[in-house]
Design a protein around this motif. Structure first.
Motif, PDB file in Angstrom:
ATOM      1  N   ALA A  87       0.868  -1.187   0.000  1.00 35.74           N
ATOM      2  CA  ALA A  87       0.000   0.000   0.000  1.00 35.74           C
ATOM      3  C   ALA A  87       0.896   1.224   0.000  1.00 35.74           C
ATOM      4  O   ALA A  87       1.919   1.241   0.702  1.00 35.74           O
ATOM      5  N   TRP A  88       0.551   2.230  -0.801  1.00 35.27           N
ATOM      6  CA  TRP A  88       1.359   3.445  -0.869  1.00 35.27           C
ATOM      7  C   TRP A  88       0.609   4.575  -0.171  1.00 35.27           C
ATOM      8  O   TRP A  88       0.250   4.414   0.990  1.00 35.27           O
ATOM      9  N   ASN A  89       0.335   5.681  -0.869  1.00 39.56           N
ATOM     10  CA  ASN A  89      -0.384   6.777  -0.186  1.00 39.56           C
ATOM     11  C   ASN A  89      -1.888   6.505  -0.167  1.00 39.56           C
ATOM     12  O   ASN A  89      -2.490   6.351   0.885  1.00 39.56           O
ATOM     13  N   THR A  90      -2.452   6.419  -1.388  1.00 40.77           N
ATOM     14  CA  THR A  90      -3.904   6.195  -1.480  1.00 40.77           C
ATOM     15  C   THR A  90      -4.209   4.928  -2.270  1.00 40.77           C
ATOM     16  O   THR A  90      -5.371   4.568  -2.426  1.00 40.77           O
ATOM     17  N   SER A  91      -3.178   4.280  -2.799  1.00 37.95           N
ATOM     18  CA  SER A  91      -3.408   3.105  -3.653  1.00 37.95           C
ATOM     19  C   SER A  91      -2.825   1.845  -3.024  1.00 37.95           C
ATOM     20  O   SER A  91      -1.917   1.920  -2.182  1.00 37.95           O
ATOM     21  N   MET A  92      -3.353   0.723  -3.471  1.00 43.32           N
ATOM     22  CA  MET A  92      -2.940  -0.592  -2.935  1.00 43.32           C
ATOM     23  C   MET A  92      -2.852  -1.572  -4.091  1.00 43.32           C
ATOM     24  O   MET A  92      -3.706  -1.548  -4.975  1.00 43.32           O
ATOM     25  N   GLU A  93      -1.837  -2.438  -4.057  1.00 43.13           N
ATOM     26  CA  GLU A  93      -1.777  -3.516  -5.048  1.00 43.13           C
ATOM     27  C   GLU A  93      -2.243  -4.820  -4.400  1.00 43.13           C
ATOM     28  O   GLU A  93      -1.743  -5.207  -3.339  1.00 43.13           O
ATOM     29  N   ILE A  94      -3.190  -5.468  -5.065  1.00 43.74           N
ATOM     30  CA  ILE A  94      -3.739  -6.737  -4.591  1.00 43.74           C
ATOM     31  C   ILE A  94      -3.407  -7.814  -5.626  1.00 43.74           C
ATOM     32  O   ILE A  94      -3.680  -7.631  -6.814  1.00 43.74           O
ATOM     33  N   GLY A  95      -2.826  -8.901  -5.176  1.00 45.73           N
ATOM     34  CA  GLY A  95      -2.538 -10.024  -6.070  1.00 45.73           C
ATOM     35  C   GLY A  95      -3.658 -11.048  -5.971  1.00 45.73           C
ATOM     36  O   GLY A  95      -4.149 -11.329  -4.879  1.00 45.73           O
ATOM     37  N   VAL A  96      -4.061 -11.573  -7.130  1.00 46.18           N
ATOM     38  CA  VAL A  96      -5.126 -12.589  -7.155  1.00 46.18           C
ATOM     39  C   VAL A  96      -4.610 -13.815  -7.891  1.00 46.18           C
ATOM     40  O   VAL A  96      -3.956 -13.695  -8.934  1.00 46.18           O
TER      41      VAL A  96
END
Ligand SMILES: CC(C)(COP(=O)(O)OP(=O)(O)OC[C@H]1O[C@@H](n2cnc3c(N)ncnc32)[C@H](O)[C@@H]1OP(=O)(O)O)[C@@H](O)C(=O)NCCC(=O)NCCS
Length: 169
Positions: A87-96
């Motif tokens: 997670a950075w400032n306002t964004s998040m990376e989700i792995g599926v």
């Protein structure tokens, strides 16, 4: 008492095994599971992770590295796993990750992996800060690191697109 911005572990928001049974109305003309249907479920499952982590309404900003590795067929059970990588400032990376399980033999095949970026929004639909991720296990730490490189590529690509859009047709 934890607030919404206290760092959170990956386990706090992860989806372990969301299942979906493939019926005939899920098939494409070729007789295998329709990829768009699988992607829609991935998007929902990843959204659950992003909203659990941020406790905010989130929107999909981008999807990258989508690879359909093998087809799934009628009768297969799809197993969806999703977890936050970074997670950075306002964004998040989700792995599926999606596997197809044969309902008779129990054999499992890896059919798809993808990375989703979600942005958390406030009441005015403006991006809002999210909690950091506490990567704990070796796998979580590896995914946390790898997500940084993917973000760099996404930001570079977004800048390129912006530049192209500013050129009159
Ligand atoms: C996603 C969205 C909110 C970003 O808004 P924006 O005004 O570009 O916001 P900013 O430039 O301030 O960037 C906010 C964050 O989004 C990230 N972001 C923006 N575009 C992105 C993209 N294409 N891919 C990945 N991340 C992106 C930025 O990196 C930034 O992350 P950070 O705060 O963690 O550093 C906006 O583009 C949007 O509303 N898009 C449509 C979303 C949508 O409708 N999705 C489908 C239905 S759910």
């Amino acid at each position: 008492m934890q607030n919404n911005l206290s760092p959170k572990t990956v386990a706090e928001s992860a989806v372990e095994n969301h299942t979906y049974k493939i019926f005939p109305n899920d098939l494409n003309s070729y007789g295998t599971a329709f990829g768009g249907m699988i992607m829609a479920i991935c998007d929902r499952v990843a959204l659950v992770v992003a909203e659990r982590h941020s406790k905010k309404t989130c929107v999909t900003a981008s999807i990258d590295s989508v690879h359909f590795l093998q087809p799934a067929g009628q009768g297969d059970i799809l197993l969806f796993k999703a977890a936050i990588n970074h997670a950075w400032n306002t964004s998040m990376e989700i792995g599926v990750r999606v596997e197809a399980e044969h309902y008779v033999t129990g054999e499992k095949r890896h059919i798809l992996s993808a990375y989703f970026t979600f942005v958390a929004l406030d009441e005015k639909k403006k991006p809002i800060e999210v909690a950091k991720v506490l990567a704990q296990s070796p796998i979580e730490k590896r995914r946390f690191q790898e997500a940084i490189d993917r973000r760099e590529i996404r930001i570079r690509d977004a800048k390129e697109r912006k530049k192209k859009r500013s050129v009159p047709l």
